[in-house]
Design a protein around this motif. Structure first.
Motif, PDB file in Angstrom:
ATOM      1  N   ALA A 186       0.897  -1.349   0.193  1.00  0.00           N
ATOM      2  CA  ALA A 186       0.022   0.135   0.015  1.00  0.00           C
ATOM      3  C   ALA A 186       0.556   1.043   0.154  1.00  0.00           C
ATOM      4  CB  ALA A 186      -0.508  -0.110   1.438  1.00  0.00           C
ATOM      5  N   GLY A 187       0.057   2.578  -0.062  1.00  0.00           N
ATOM      6  CA  GLY A 187       1.251   3.429  -0.508  1.00  0.00           C
ATOM      7  C   GLY A 187       1.767   3.820  -1.906  1.00  0.00           C
ATOM      8  N   GLN A 188       2.064   5.529  -1.864  1.00  0.00           N
ATOM      9  CA  GLN A 188       1.306   6.177  -3.197  1.00  0.00           C
ATOM     10  C   GLN A 188       3.024   5.788  -3.859  1.00  0.00           C
ATOM     11  OE1 GLN A 188      -0.333   8.374  -4.967  1.00  0.00           O
ATOM     12  NE2 GLN A 188      -1.431   8.520  -3.711  1.00  0.00           N
ATOM     13  N   CYS A 189       2.703   5.499  -5.258  1.00  0.00           N
ATOM     14  CA  CYS A 189       3.850   5.644  -5.579  1.00  0.00           C
ATOM     15  C   CYS A 189       3.796   6.141  -6.991  1.00  0.00           C
ATOM     16  CB  CYS A 189       4.446   4.371  -6.040  1.00  0.00           C
ATOM     17  SG  CYS A 189       3.810   3.134  -5.926  1.00  0.00           S
ATOM     18  N   ASP A 190       4.848   6.265  -8.111  1.00  0.00           N
ATOM     19  CA  ASP A 190       4.743   5.878  -9.601  1.00  0.00           C
ATOM     20  C   ASP A 190       3.922   4.386 -10.209  1.00  0.00           C
ATOM     21  OD1 ASP A 190       5.655   8.942 -10.582  1.00  0.00           O
ATOM     22  OD2 ASP A 190       7.174   7.984  -8.979  1.00  0.00           O
ATOM     23  N   LEU A 191       4.919   4.172  -9.290  1.00  0.00           N
ATOM     24  CA  LEU A 191       4.376   2.296 -10.420  1.00  0.00           C
ATOM     25  C   LEU A 191       4.764   1.475  -9.139  1.00  0.00           C
ATOM     26  CD1 LEU A 191       5.552   2.447 -13.909  1.00  0.00           C
ATOM     27  CD2 LEU A 191       3.596   2.148 -13.426  1.00  0.00           C
ATOM     28  N   ASN A 192       3.448   0.336  -8.974  1.00  0.00           N
ATOM     29  CA  ASN A 192       3.525  -0.784  -7.357  1.00  0.00           C
ATOM     30  C   ASN A 192       3.749  -1.744  -8.321  1.00  0.00           C
ATOM     31  OD1 ASN A 192       3.085  -1.758  -5.384  1.00  0.00           O
ATOM     32  ND2 ASN A 192       1.838   0.034  -5.061  1.00  0.00           N
ATOM     33  N   LEU A 193       4.577  -2.383  -7.865  1.00  0.00           N
ATOM     34  CA  LEU A 193       5.198  -3.740  -8.125  1.00  0.00           C
ATOM     35  C   LEU A 193       3.608  -5.113  -7.654  1.00  0.00           C
ATOM     36  CD1 LEU A 193       8.677  -4.289  -7.421  1.00  0.00           C
ATOM     37  CD2 LEU A 193       8.017  -4.472  -9.731  1.00  0.00           C
ATOM     38  N   SER A 194       3.175  -4.813  -6.616  1.00  0.00           N
ATOM     39  CA  SER A 194       1.793  -5.343  -6.020  1.00  0.00           C
ATOM     40  C   SER A 194       1.318  -4.430  -4.828  1.00  0.00           C
ATOM     41  CB  SER A 194       2.192  -6.791  -5.759  1.00  0.00           C
ATOM     42  OG  SER A 194       1.019  -7.028  -5.204  1.00  0.00           O
ATOM     43  N   ALA A 195       0.060  -3.856  -5.044  1.00  0.00           N
ATOM     44  CA  ALA A 195      -0.744  -2.634  -3.766  1.00  0.00           C
ATOM     45  C   ALA A 195      -0.103  -3.668  -3.170  1.00  0.00           C
ATOM     46  CB  ALA A 195      -1.465  -2.803  -4.995  1.00  0.00           C
ATOM     47  N   THR A 196      -1.009  -5.176  -3.241  1.00  0.00           N
ATOM     48  CA  THR A 196      -1.702  -5.974  -2.390  1.00  0.00           C
ATOM     49  C   THR A 196      -0.612  -6.888  -1.690  1.00  0.00           C
ATOM     50  OG1 THR A 196      -2.079  -7.819  -3.807  1.00  0.00           O
ATOM     51  CG2 THR A 196      -3.994  -6.335  -3.617  1.00  0.00           C
ATOM     52  N   GLY A 197       0.541  -6.540  -2.527  1.00  0.00           N
ATOM     53  CA  GLY A 197       2.200  -7.222  -1.430  1.00  0.00           C
ATOM     54  C   GLY A 197       2.376  -8.291  -2.064  1.00  0.00           C
ATOM     55  N   LEU A 247       3.798 -11.318  -4.018  1.00  0.00           N
ATOM     56  CA  LEU A 247       5.715 -11.324  -4.433  1.00  0.00           C
ATOM     57  C   LEU A 247       5.286 -12.072  -5.725  1.00  0.00           C
ATOM     58  CD1 LEU A 247       7.425 -12.588  -1.555  1.00  0.00           C
ATOM     59  CD2 LEU A 247       8.094 -10.098  -2.931  1.00  0.00           C
ATOM     60  N   ARG A 248       4.402 -12.779  -6.588  1.00  0.00           N
ATOM     61  CA  ARG A 248       4.484 -13.086  -7.665  1.00  0.00           C
ATOM     62  C   ARG A 248       3.795 -11.838  -8.065  1.00  0.00           C
ATOM     63  NH1 ARG A 248       1.799 -19.193  -8.848  1.00  0.00           N
ATOM     64  NH2 ARG A 248       0.850 -18.823 -11.282  1.00  0.00           N
ATOM     65  N   GLU A 249       2.647 -11.274  -8.090  1.00  0.00           N
ATOM     66  CA  GLU A 249       2.789 -10.425  -8.933  1.00  0.00           C
ATOM     67  C   GLU A 249       3.700  -9.353  -9.566  1.00  0.00           C
ATOM     68  OE1 GLU A 249      -0.543  -7.978  -7.505  1.00  0.00           O
ATOM     69  OE2 GLU A 249      -0.717  -6.995  -9.264  1.00  0.00           O
ATOM     70  N   ALA A 250       4.230  -9.222  -8.229  1.00  0.00           N
ATOM     71  CA  ALA A 250       5.392  -8.167  -8.203  1.00  0.00           C
ATOM     72  C   ALA A 250       6.255  -8.876  -9.253  1.00  0.00           C
ATOM     73  CB  ALA A 250       6.724  -7.764  -6.591  1.00  0.00           C
ATOM     74  N   ALA A 251       6.579 -10.167  -9.374  1.00  0.00           N
ATOM     75  CA  ALA A 251       8.079 -10.894  -9.783  1.00  0.00           C
ATOM     76  C   ALA A 251       7.211 -10.742 -11.062  1.00  0.00           C
ATOM     77  CB  ALA A 251       8.309 -12.169  -9.907  1.00  0.00           C
ATOM     78  N   ALA A 252       5.966 -10.691 -11.689  1.00  0.00           N
ATOM     79  CA  ALA A 252       5.547 -10.346 -12.793  1.00  0.00           C
ATOM     80  C   ALA A 252       5.778  -9.035 -13.622  1.00  0.00           C
ATOM     81  CB  ALA A 252       4.005 -11.030 -12.691  1.00  0.00           C
ATOM     82  N   ASN A 253       5.661  -7.731 -12.938  1.00  0.00           N
ATOM     83  CA  ASN A 253       5.313  -6.945 -13.153  1.00  0.00           C
ATOM     84  C   ASN A 253       6.677  -5.800 -13.178  1.00  0.00           C
ATOM     85  OD1 ASN A 253       2.996  -6.433 -13.203  1.00  0.00           O
ATOM     86  ND2 ASN A 253       2.763  -5.892 -11.207  1.00  0.00           N
ATOM     87  N   LEU A 254       7.904  -7.020 -12.250  1.00  0.00           N
ATOM     88  CA  LEU A 254       9.463  -6.223 -12.090  1.00  0.00           C
ATOM     89  C   LEU A 254      10.242  -5.704 -13.609  1.00  0.00           C
ATOM     90  CD1 LEU A 254      11.593  -5.689 -10.694  1.00  0.00           C
ATOM     91  CD2 LEU A 254      12.754  -7.990 -10.926  1.00  0.00           C
ATOM     92  N   PHE A 255      10.413  -6.192 -13.993  1.00  0.00           N
ATOM     93  CA  PHE A 255      11.039  -6.226 -15.683  1.00  0.00           C
ATOM     94  C   PHE A 255       9.990  -4.884 -16.560  1.00  0.00           C
ATOM     95  CE2 PHE A 255      13.213  -9.917 -14.528  1.00  0.00           C
ATOM     96  CZ  PHE A 255      14.754  -9.815 -14.386  1.00  0.00           C
ATOM     97  N   GLY A 256       8.820  -5.276 -16.578  1.00  0.00           N
ATOM     98  CA  GLY A 256       7.929  -4.349 -17.398  1.00  0.00           C
ATOM     99  C   GLY A 256       7.865  -3.190 -16.773  1.00  0.00           C
ATOM    100  N   HIS A 257       7.724  -2.531 -15.173  1.00  0.00           N
ATOM    101  CA  HIS A 257       7.868  -1.955 -14.803  1.00  0.00           C
ATOM    102  C   HIS A 257       9.139  -1.055 -14.934  1.00  0.00           C
ATOM    103  CE1 HIS A 257       3.832  -2.057 -13.237  1.00  0.00           C
ATOM    104  NE2 HIS A 257       3.832  -2.620 -12.167  1.00  0.00           N
ATOM    105  N   LEU A 258      10.708  -1.412 -14.365  1.00  0.00           N
ATOM    106  CA  LEU A 258      11.240  -1.062 -14.574  1.00  0.00           C
ATOM    107  C   LEU A 258      11.769  -0.863 -16.304  1.00  0.00           C
ATOM    108  CD1 LEU A 258      13.860  -3.459 -12.631  1.00  0.00           C
ATOM    109  CD2 LEU A 258      13.550  -1.425 -11.573  1.00  0.00           C
ATOM    110  N   HIS A 259      11.755  -1.105 -17.110  1.00  0.00           N
ATOM    111  CA  HIS A 259      11.397  -0.683 -18.976  1.00  0.00           C
ATOM    112  C   HIS A 259      10.748   1.069 -18.632  1.00  0.00           C
ATOM    113  CE1 HIS A 259      14.059  -2.899 -21.294  1.00  0.00           C
ATOM    114  NE2 HIS A 259      12.837  -3.858 -20.545  1.00  0.00           N
ATOM    115  N   ALA A 260       9.364   0.513 -18.168  1.00  0.00           N
ATOM    116  CA  ALA A 260       8.341   1.752 -17.996  1.00  0.00           C
ATOM    117  C   ALA A 260       9.515   3.348 -17.401  1.00  0.00           C
ATOM    118  CB  ALA A 260       7.343   1.502 -17.627  1.00  0.00           C
TER     119      ALA A 260
END
Ligand code: TXA
Ligand code: MG
Length: 317
Positions: free
Chosen positions: A258-269, A271-284
Motif C-alpha cells: 500500500a502507498g503512493q508511488c509512480d508504479l507499484n509492483l503489487s499494491a497488495t504485497g 510477490l508473484r504479482e511483483a515478479a510478473a511486473n518487475l521488468f515491465g515496470h523497470l522498463h517503463a
C-alpha cells in the motif's frame, strides 16, 4: 512464502490428456510436460504471473532467462528476428534438441520475465510428438525450464517430476522416459558470429556441419554470453536506490504494498504479482530517465529473486 499443497493431475499423452494440459496452461497454471531432452515445467510465456510461478515453484534464487517452446518454425519466426543461420539450423535440426537465441521481434507478446529483461529470446521446437501436440493446442509460446526444484537433477521421467514437484504444480503430462536425457544445445545467433552458449543434446560437430564453419565456444569471462550472471545485467540509464522507505522529490518511485508511488509492483504485497511486473515496470520507469527509488521487498520466497535482480539493476557501473 509456503504454498499449501494442491492436487497434481496425472495426465497421459492421449488426446484428452493433452487437451487438459493445454487448457490448464491457457488458464495460467503450471504443467510439467515431456520433451525429448528432459521434462519441462511449462507456463504460458505471455502470462507474467504464470511465469513467476515457475520461479516460485522451482525455488530459483534468481531470474535466469527461460526457453520459449513453440510448435513449429512459423511460430518461432513470429517471436524473433530470423536470419540465414537460424534458417539453416532450423531446417536441419528442428524439431530437436536445439535452442536458438535471437533478437526479440516487436509485438512478440512474451513476458519480460521470460527473457529476464534481455532483448533476445531463446526459442526451441521440441521433437517429442506429445510436446508439439501440446504446444499446438496451447496456440502460443510456453516457457519451460527443467521440471525440478532448483539445484536438483533434471527429470527424465514423470515419476522424477512427481517426486520433486508433486503437490505444487497443476498437472504432469506423462509420455514415458525422455530419449535424449540432457538439455538442448543453446546456440546464440543474435550477433555476427554464432556462439555455443550451452552444450547439449545436439553436438557442436553437427552444428558446424550445418553451418559449414567452426563455431565459437562461450567465453565465460564475457558477461554478454552469461546474462543471468552479469551484475549490472539489467541496468536502467538512471541510478537505482533500493529499500527506499520514503521517496525524494525528483525520484520515480517503484512501490510494493500500500502507498503512493509512480508504479507499484503489487499494491497488495503479492510477490508473484511483483515478479510478473518487475521488468515491465523497470522498463517503463527507465524510459522516463530519472533516478528510481524502490520500496523494500521482503527477502523471502520470490522476493529473493526479485531482490537479486534489483541489486543487479542498482549495481555501480
Ligand atoms: O532441453 C532443454 O533446453 C530444457 C527443456 C525443458 O526444453 N529446458 C531447459 O531450460 O534446459 P533451462 O531454463 O534449464 O535453461 C535455459 C538456458 C539457461 O542457461 C539460460 O541462461 C539460457 O537458456 N537462455 C535463455 N534465454 C537466453 C537468452 N536470451 N540469452 C542467452 N541465454 C539464454
Ligand atoms: Mg535446468
Amino acid at each position: 512464502m509456503t504454498q499449501s499443497p494442491i492436487k497434481t493431475e496425472a495426465l497421459d499423452a492421449a488426446p484428452a490428456g493433452i487437451a487438459r494440459a493445454a487448457e490448464l496452461l491457457q488458464a495460467g497454471a503450471l504443467v510439467a510436460f515431456p520433451t525429448e531432452t528432459v521434462y519441462g515445467l511449462g507456463a504460458d510465456a505471455r502470462n507474467g504471473t504464470a511465469v513467476a510461478g515457475i520461479y516460485a515453484t522451482k525455488g530459483r534464487p534468481a531470474f535466469n532467462p527461460l526457453i520459449a517452446h513453440v510448435a513449429d518454425v512459423a511460430s518461432a519466426r513470429a517471436l524473433v528476428e530470423w536470419n540465414d543461420m537460424a534458417e539453416a539450423m532450423a531446417a536441419a535440426h528442428w524439431p530437436g534438441p536445439l535452442t536458438l537465441v535471437l533478437p526479440l521481434r516487436s509485438g512478440h507478446g512474451v513476458s519480460p520475465l521470460v527473457t529476464a529483461g534481455l532483448d533476445t529470446l531463446a526459442v526451441r521446437v521440441p521433437a517429442k510428438a506429445c510436446a508439439r501436440a501440446l504446444l499446438a493446442a496451447v496456440g502460443g509460446p510456453v516457457a519451460a525450464p527443467s521440471a525440478n526444484p532448483s539445484g536438483r537433477i533434471s527429470p527424465t521421467t514423470a515419476a522424477h517430476v512427481e517426486a520433486g514437484l508433486g503437490g505444487s504444480i497443476a498437472a504432469i503430462l506423462d509420455d514415458g522416459p525422455c530419449t535424449v536425457g540432457v538439455e538442448s544445445t543453446i546456440l546464440g545467433l543474435a550477433g555476427d558470429v554464432p556462439v555455443l552458449l550451452r552444450p547439449g543434446g545436439l553436438s557442436a560437430e553437427e552444428i558446424e556441419a550445418t553451418l559449414g564453419h567452426a563455431i565459437a565456444e562461450r567465453d565465460s569471462s564475457d558477461p554478454l554470453t552469461a546474462p543471468g550472471q552479469l551484475l549490472s545485467h539489467y541496468a536502467p540509464k538512471a541510478s537505482v536506490r533500493l529499500n527506499a522507505t520514503r521517496f525524494e522529490p525528483g525520484e520515480l518511485s517503484l512501490g510494493f504494498g500500500a502507498g503512493q508511488c509512480d508504479l507499484n509492483l503489487s499494491a497488495t504485497g503479492d510477490l508473484r504479482e511483483a515478479a510478473a511486473n518487475l521488468f515491465g515496470h523497470l522498463h517503463a520507469l527507465d524510459a522516463r530517465a530519472r533516478p528510481i527509488a524502490v520500496a523494500p521487498i521482503p527477502e523471502q520466497g520470490l522476493g529473493v529473486a526479485i531482490n537479486d535482480r534489483l541489486r543487479r539493476a542498482a549495481a555501480p557501473r
